[in-house]
Design an enzyme around this catalytic site. Structure first.
Site, short mmCIF file in Angstrom:
data_model
loop_
_atom_site.label_atom_id
_atom_site.label_comp_id
_atom_site.label_asym_id
_atom_site.label_seq_id
_atom_site.Cartn_x
_atom_site.Cartn_y
_atom_site.Cartn_z
N ARG A 165 0.85 -1.19 0.00
CA ARG A 165 0.00 0.00 0.00
C ARG A 165 0.88 1.24 0.00
O ARG A 165 1.97 1.26 0.60
CB ARG A 165 -0.89 0.04 1.25
CG ARG A 165 -2.08 -0.89 1.22
CD ARG A 165 -3.14 -0.45 0.19
NE ARG A 165 -4.28 -1.35 0.17
CZ ARG A 165 -4.43 -2.37 -0.67
NH1 ARG A 165 -3.50 -2.63 -1.58
NH2 ARG A 165 -5.52 -3.12 -0.64
N HIS B 162 -1.15 0.43 -9.71
CA HIS B 162 -1.86 -0.51 -8.83
C HIS B 162 -2.44 -1.69 -9.62
O HIS B 162 -3.66 -1.93 -9.61
CB HIS B 162 -2.96 0.21 -8.04
CG HIS B 162 -3.34 -0.53 -6.78
ND1 HIS B 162 -3.71 0.10 -5.62
CD2 HIS B 162 -3.41 -1.87 -6.51
CE1 HIS B 162 -4.00 -0.80 -4.68
NE2 HIS B 162 -3.81 -2.01 -5.21
P1 NAP Z 1 -1.89 -11.47 4.86
O1 NAP Z 1 -2.11 -12.87 4.41
O2 NAP Z 1 -2.81 -10.91 5.89
O3 NAP Z 1 -0.38 -11.37 5.37
C1 NAP Z 1 0.12 -10.28 6.06
C2 NAP Z 1 1.53 -10.59 6.55
O4 NAP Z 1 2.07 -9.41 7.15
C3 NAP Z 1 1.56 -11.70 7.62
O5 NAP Z 1 2.70 -12.51 7.44
C4 NAP Z 1 1.69 -10.89 8.91
O6 NAP Z 1 2.34 -11.58 9.98
C5 NAP Z 1 2.56 -9.75 8.45
N1 NAP Z 1 2.45 -8.61 9.36
C6 NAP Z 1 1.34 -7.91 9.73
N2 NAP Z 1 1.65 -6.93 10.61
C7 NAP Z 1 2.99 -7.01 10.80
C8 NAP Z 1 3.91 -6.29 11.58
N3 NAP Z 1 3.53 -5.27 12.38
N4 NAP Z 1 5.22 -6.64 11.55
C9 NAP Z 1 5.63 -7.67 10.76
N5 NAP Z 1 4.81 -8.42 9.99
C10 NAP Z 1 3.50 -8.08 10.01
O7 NAP Z 1 -1.95 -10.47 3.63
P2 NAP Z 1 -1.77 -10.81 2.07
O8 NAP Z 1 -2.97 -11.45 1.53
O9 NAP Z 1 -0.46 -11.51 1.91
O10 NAP Z 1 -1.69 -9.33 1.44
C11 NAP Z 1 -0.73 -8.38 1.86
C12 NAP Z 1 -1.09 -7.00 1.33
O11 NAP Z 1 -0.83 -6.92 -0.06
C13 NAP Z 1 -2.55 -6.61 1.44
O12 NAP Z 1 -2.86 -6.16 2.75
C14 NAP Z 1 -2.69 -5.53 0.40
O13 NAP Z 1 -2.47 -4.27 1.00
C15 NAP Z 1 -1.55 -5.81 -0.58
N6 NAP Z 1 -2.03 -6.14 -1.93
C16 NAP Z 1 -1.64 -5.36 -2.98
C17 NAP Z 1 -2.04 -5.70 -4.27
C18 NAP Z 1 -1.59 -4.90 -5.45
O14 NAP Z 1 -2.10 -5.10 -6.56
N7 NAP Z 1 -0.65 -4.01 -5.32
C19 NAP Z 1 -2.85 -6.83 -4.49
C20 NAP Z 1 -3.22 -7.58 -3.39
C21 NAP Z 1 -2.81 -7.23 -2.12
P3 NAP Z 1 1.73 -12.94 10.61
O15 NAP Z 1 1.92 -13.97 9.56
O16 NAP Z 1 2.54 -13.18 11.81
O17 NAP Z 1 0.27 -12.65 10.88
C1 GLV Z 2 -5.34 -4.97 -4.05
O1 GLV Z 2 -4.70 -4.01 -3.82
C2 GLV Z 2 -5.86 -5.87 -3.05
O2 GLV Z 2 -5.75 -5.57 -1.85
O3 GLV Z 2 -6.41 -6.91 -3.43
#
Ligand code: NAP
Ligand code: GLV
Length: 311
Positions: free
Chosen positions: A226, A274
């Protein structure tokens, strides 16, 4: 009222809702799909599907609301919204295509950097035959959730030297993992830093000058999580004093990125709008279909977020 069917409200703002509405309307578990903004009676709506922040006043129109789903992986547009009661579960999209596309984008960014593709393009512009060297890279991923863990595994298979940092310590074969308290050692040995954290009060503006100073000189940054993670002025300063070698940025504090933002023209920055990984409606709809059934049968929903943790 048919107990086996529910009414849904779709609020997508920047996306055209039609594809979602058309598909949801075909479900035998859905009696009606409303699209926000609307003057229709929403008192029977039980599920709200959202992309981007909700307008104020939506929730008070939904006295029968039982569930909110983000239409993406991120939920930062919902968790801080005071109009959403804690009693309403929030779910998000967890989908193999989202993970695949994100990992492919990150792999592209790492390879473009490793193989000097920017410099090669410039050399071609001058018909200059210069064989640039490359070496294997140490790549660190912040956030080892659904996307980050997929990403470290793909890049490890491609032969990169992988490490990862997460709130709770993970064990991933062939990947050096660090817990939340170990940010400093994690950062100290990288060539490329990839951000795949959720935005929470703990991670907002985490990509700042203090963090950059803990990186070795020459690190390349890939921010695909983000825009609110990044302090843009700190990045520009770190690029200008050559502490960081470059950045690939897909997300921004303000989207669309304003024309006057200096990142657009910075020679060490590559920008995409994005699109690192975009929700695929047909597969996301399968998850929504499963959760609608669960809601009707009063079963626990899939991929409910932790409101306290904020992700
Ligand atoms: P997720 O499954 O919720 O994973 C989040 C990870 O971050 C987990 O490993 C979590 O630790 C870690 N985390 C959270 N708070 C932390 C902290 N304070 N210190 C260290 N580690 C921390 O999320 P996801 O599905 O992988 O997605 C991640 C992000 O990608 C989304 O929130 C979104 O903003 C972004 N995204 C962007 C796009 C794009 O097109 N650019 C698309 C999709 C998503 P734990 O494992 O210990 O809980
Ligand atoms: C895209 O940014 C998503 O969070 O899926």
């Amino acid at each position: 009222m048919d107990k086996q069917k529910i009414e849904i409200l779709v609020a997508t703002k920047v996306w055209d809702p039609q594809e979602w509405v058309d598909s949801l309307s075909q479900f035998d578990t859905v009696s009606k799909v409303h699209v926000w903004p609307t003057e229709e009676d929403l008192s029977k709506v039980e599920a709200l599907f959202v992309w981007k922040p909700l307008d104020q006043g939506v929730i008070e129109r939904l006295p029968n609301l039982k569930w909110i789903s983000s239409l993406g992986a991120g939920v930062d547009h919902l968790v801080g919204d005071a109009q959403i009661p804690y009693s309403i579960p929030i779910t998000r999209i967890v989908d193999p295509f989202l993970a695949r596309d994100m990992s492919n984008y990150v792999a592209m960014g790492v390879l473009m950097h490793q193989r000097n593709m920017g410099a090669n393009q410039q050399n071609q512009n001058h018909s200059s035959w210069e064989r640039l060297t490359y070496s294997n890279l140490k790549v660190g991923v912040m956030g080892l959730g659904k996307l980050g863990s997929h990403c470290v595994n793909l890049l490890r298979q491609m032969g990169f030297d992988m490490s990862g940092w997460s709130r709770t310590l993970k064990h991933i074969e062939g990947v050096k993992t660090y817990a939340q308290t170990e940010l400093k050692p994690f950062l100290s040995e990288l060539d490329v830093l990839v951000n795949l954290l959720p935005v929470t009060p703990d991670t907002e503006s985490i990509l700042n000058s203090n963090l950059f100073e803990q990186l070795p000189q020459g690190v390349y940054l890939i921010n695909v999580a983000r825009g609110n993670h990044l302090v843009e002025e700190d990045l520009i300063a770190a690029l200008n004093n050559n502490h960081l070698s470059g950045a690939l940025l897909d997300v921004f504090r303000q989207e669309p990125l304003p024309k006057e933002n200096p990142l657009w023209t910075h020679p060490k920055v590559t920008i995409t709008p994005h699109v690192a990984s975009v929700t695929n409606p047909s597969s996301a709809l399968e998850l929504l279909k499963a959760n609608i059934k669960r809601l009707i049968h009063e079963e626990e929903l899939l991929h409910v977020i932790d409101r306290e943790a904020g992700y």
